[in-house]
Enzyme design. Sequence first.
Site, PDB file in Angstrom:
ATOM      1  N   HIS A 370       1.005  -1.129   0.035  1.00  0.00           N
ATOM      2  CA  HIS A 370       0.173  -0.131   0.163  1.00  0.00           C
ATOM      3  C   HIS A 370       0.959   1.317  -0.056  1.00  0.00           C
ATOM      4  CE1 HIS A 370      -3.262   2.732   1.600  1.00  0.00           C
ATOM      5  NE2 HIS A 370      -3.770   2.154   0.763  1.00  0.00           N
ATOM      6  N   GLU A 612     -11.214  -9.029  -6.834  1.00  0.00           N
ATOM      7  CA  GLU A 612     -10.152  -9.045  -6.160  1.00  0.00           C
ATOM      8  C   GLU A 612      -9.473 -10.487  -5.738  1.00  0.00           C
ATOM      9  OE1 GLU A 612      -8.717  -5.173  -4.024  1.00  0.00           O
ATOM     10  OE2 GLU A 612     -10.827  -5.564  -3.517  1.00  0.00           O
ATOM     11  N   ASP A 636      -4.507  -6.867  -5.688  1.00  0.00           N
ATOM     12  CA  ASP A 636      -4.865  -8.186  -4.954  1.00  0.00           C
ATOM     13  C   ASP A 636      -5.299  -9.395  -5.991  1.00  0.00           C
ATOM     14  OD1 ASP A 636      -4.672  -7.534  -2.258  1.00  0.00           O
ATOM     15  OD2 ASP A 636      -6.184  -5.949  -2.464  1.00  0.00           O
ATOM     16  N   CYS A 683      -8.403  -0.923 -11.946  1.00  0.00           N
ATOM     17  CA  CYS A 683      -7.872   0.205 -11.197  1.00  0.00           C
ATOM     18  C   CYS A 683      -6.606  -0.206 -10.265  1.00  0.00           C
ATOM     19  CB  CYS A 683      -8.969   0.768 -10.226  1.00  0.00           C
ATOM     20  SG  CYS A 683      -9.732  -0.507  -8.976  1.00  0.00           S
TER      21      CYS A 683
HETATM   22  C1  PEP Z   1      -6.157  -3.677  -5.973  1.00  0.00           C
HETATM   23  O1  PEP Z   1      -6.322  -4.271  -5.241  1.00  0.00           O
HETATM   24  O2  PEP Z   1      -5.796  -3.792  -7.063  1.00  0.00           O
HETATM   25  C2  PEP Z   1      -6.776  -2.022  -5.559  1.00  0.00           C
HETATM   26  C3  PEP Z   1      -6.802  -1.474  -6.723  1.00  0.00           C
HETATM   27  O3  PEP Z   1      -6.810  -2.056  -4.313  1.00  0.00           O
HETATM   28  P1  PEP Z   1      -5.417  -1.991  -3.249  1.00  0.00           P
HETATM   29  O4  PEP Z   1      -4.182  -1.637  -4.084  1.00  0.00           O
HETATM   30  O5  PEP Z   1      -5.910  -0.529  -2.527  1.00  0.00           O
HETATM   31  O6  PEP Z   1      -5.721  -3.088  -2.420  1.00  0.00           O
HETATM   32 MG    MG Z   2      -7.063  -4.138  -3.045  1.00  0.00          MG
END
Ligand code: PEP
Ligand code: MG
Length: 765
Positions: A370, A612, A636, A683
């Site tokens: 993160h 995810e 994820d 995303c």
């Molecule tokens: C992901 O898991 O691709 C996502 C966009 O969420 P995060 O990276 O915040 O877990």
């Molecule tokens: Mg995620």
Amino acid sequence: MPQNEPSMLETLRRIVQDVDSAPSFQAALEILVRSVRDATHTEVCSVYLLDDRTERLVLMATEGLNANAIGMVSLAFDEGLVGLCATREEPINLQDAPNHPRYRYFPETGEEHYNAFVAVPIMNRRKVLGVLVVQQRTNRRFDEGEVAFLVTLSAQLSGVVAHAKVMGQLEMVRGSRTTQTQIYQGIMGAAGVTLGRAVVLYPPADLEQVPDRSVEDLEHELEFLARAIEEVRADVRALDDRMSGTLMPEERALFDVYLRMLDDHALPSEIAERIEAGNWAQGALREVIDEHMQNFAMMDDPYLRERMSDVRDLGLRILAKLQDSETEDTREFPDNSILIGEDISTAMLLEVPLDKVSGVVSATGAANSHMAIVARALGIPTVVGVSDLPVTSLDDAEMIVDAYLGRLFVQPSRALRKRYKDIIKEEQQLVAGLDAYKQKEAITPDGHVVALCVNTGLMADVARAKDRGAEGVGLYRSEIPFMLRERFPGEEEQRQIYRQQLEAFAPKPVTMRTLDIGGDKDLPYFPIREDNPALGWRGVRITLDHPEIFMVQVRAMLKASSGLDNLNILLPMVTTVSEVEDSVALIHRAVEELREEGEFDIRLPRIGIMVEVPAAVIQIADLAKRVDFVSIGSNDLTQYLLAVDRNNSRVADLYSPYHPAVLRAVRYVVNEAHRVGKPVSICGEMAGDPGTAILLMAMGFDTLSMSASNLLKVRKTICHTPMALAKDLLEQLLELDRPQDIRDEVEKVLSALGLHNLTRARSES
Ligand code: PEP
Ligand code: MG
């Protein structure tokens, strides 16, 4: 190993602990060979380590052979039994070594008498670092248990050797240390190159992570220490008084021990000495406590070993006082600060004055941690997973971060600095070259338009996103404002935060993800301790268990969107249909409640789910039917499809968005969602990489959402890549079965289109 002795596990634990706490690497090797020789009841134990420059295995320590041979005897990989062990990368166990055809005799070692021979390789990350050898006069074959013992030991110690290697201690042992640039290797967290000075970040009350720092005002620092010691003494006395009715006198004797250790002639004078030698009070304290701990660790007496915890406890008490009295914000961040830490979390990063930060280096973490994602959003070059980083000794060191190569250069030479200054200039030109794409539409040469949105979290992202012409927000990470506070923000507080985001982009859509914590995203005020956090309580699982948190958030989002009508709500970490139904029901309830309250013009937002986890891929049609849109969280999804922790640098090589399983799963989701009539976006970080972005475009995604830092690169890539070509490429690549082959092909195509400098490390050229 003979009976009636400490168990193998106990012996192993003991050796590893002793080696770990040795004051220097040479001492560690000496302890190792001595303890192994004793534990195995043999006559010789030696360690040979690989010298990378000469590619020879050099005798570095021995117990039993002639000590004068240390540093003098060395073997190539094709020489002797030691070389054979290193080449085969497996143990060699011989009863009569001198009769083996590969046996090589070195008169200077005096080893002619030894027949029985076992060698085990010292391996780290698939590479041979050296060989551990045990020898005995008797003509006998070592049993399986003995060999297993050595293999286990060698595996446990390989980290120490790897670390020493990186620290240049190997050369030091051999007496040829130079003041060369030190190089550390990690993984790219956020692209870019920077030059600056290290500022070590460390959590409070953690003695091990306190950095060395040079003392500026000696008198002041000594006073500081004296005050802290006096306060700890007072605390100990008070504790002693309080316990007088509860504890037996012999139990209270511990307090006397503490007070004796706090006597002016004991710990305080040792710490003061270190301060006078130039380290600040906290660093001097760490040095002294470390030294005592090491001394205790060497002791055989279990009672004395126990005293280690007392010294540590006392150290922590003094540290707490020193840290308490350090006035807030005394920390100075020079321009171009490079943040260095064992484990830099998103919250730690966001707390510092970001305008002063030009780079981040963390010993833990991986590309899609993160913190790395947030650093990417902020455009701060970041290297993570530098497992050998000697954090405490780097404060204020001059360094270069080359995030493209995942590399850190400490005390760079003048030539290196010059080279990197040129690279930084080139980078700036490249970025300036991308400015032309700020106002353009992402449209392929054969006329296909792709919607490019941004991922946001901080207000700072908004300005960057708008400047670069984003077509909305594909992912607003609502956990980020939560991380910046000391408690859950209230409904009105949240409403204001969300309103800013929604207003900034209106009428363009803003997709707000409901609170996605758990896994590697911790809120300081809502810690979650679990054995397997990635497989535990996270995302929608938490918010469904805490509807009071979810409802406040959704109400705040709905109120914030009043009159704008550009809100989409996105549910993270969905695994089952009921989670979607329950969350949707709560959102409907929030709408009704607010309408009843009559204060705002409330509309039902569009609701989407994140894909995810593999279960959501397989059940995508069932899930998609229950919502308005789908968004793939490829960070994820990659972690769960490949069973590779996105934070673990050891398995980072396996984490690849080019893995055929990832590409095929993603394509399946697009096709299925479209079949049931729902739009799909992506995303995760895959969308922001020019290489994967063209494959996603070919798959038919409606929207790609990425960090603002990547927006112009991806737009440029799309503007130069015909859709027909991307589609052909995708079909071809989906036939391939190795991630690296797929990646190579994509890079070839990007090169042919003149786009390779958007993905390649500039510094490699
Ligand atoms: C992901 O898991 O691709 C996502 C966009 O969420 P995060 O990276 O915040 O877990
Ligand atoms: Mg995620």
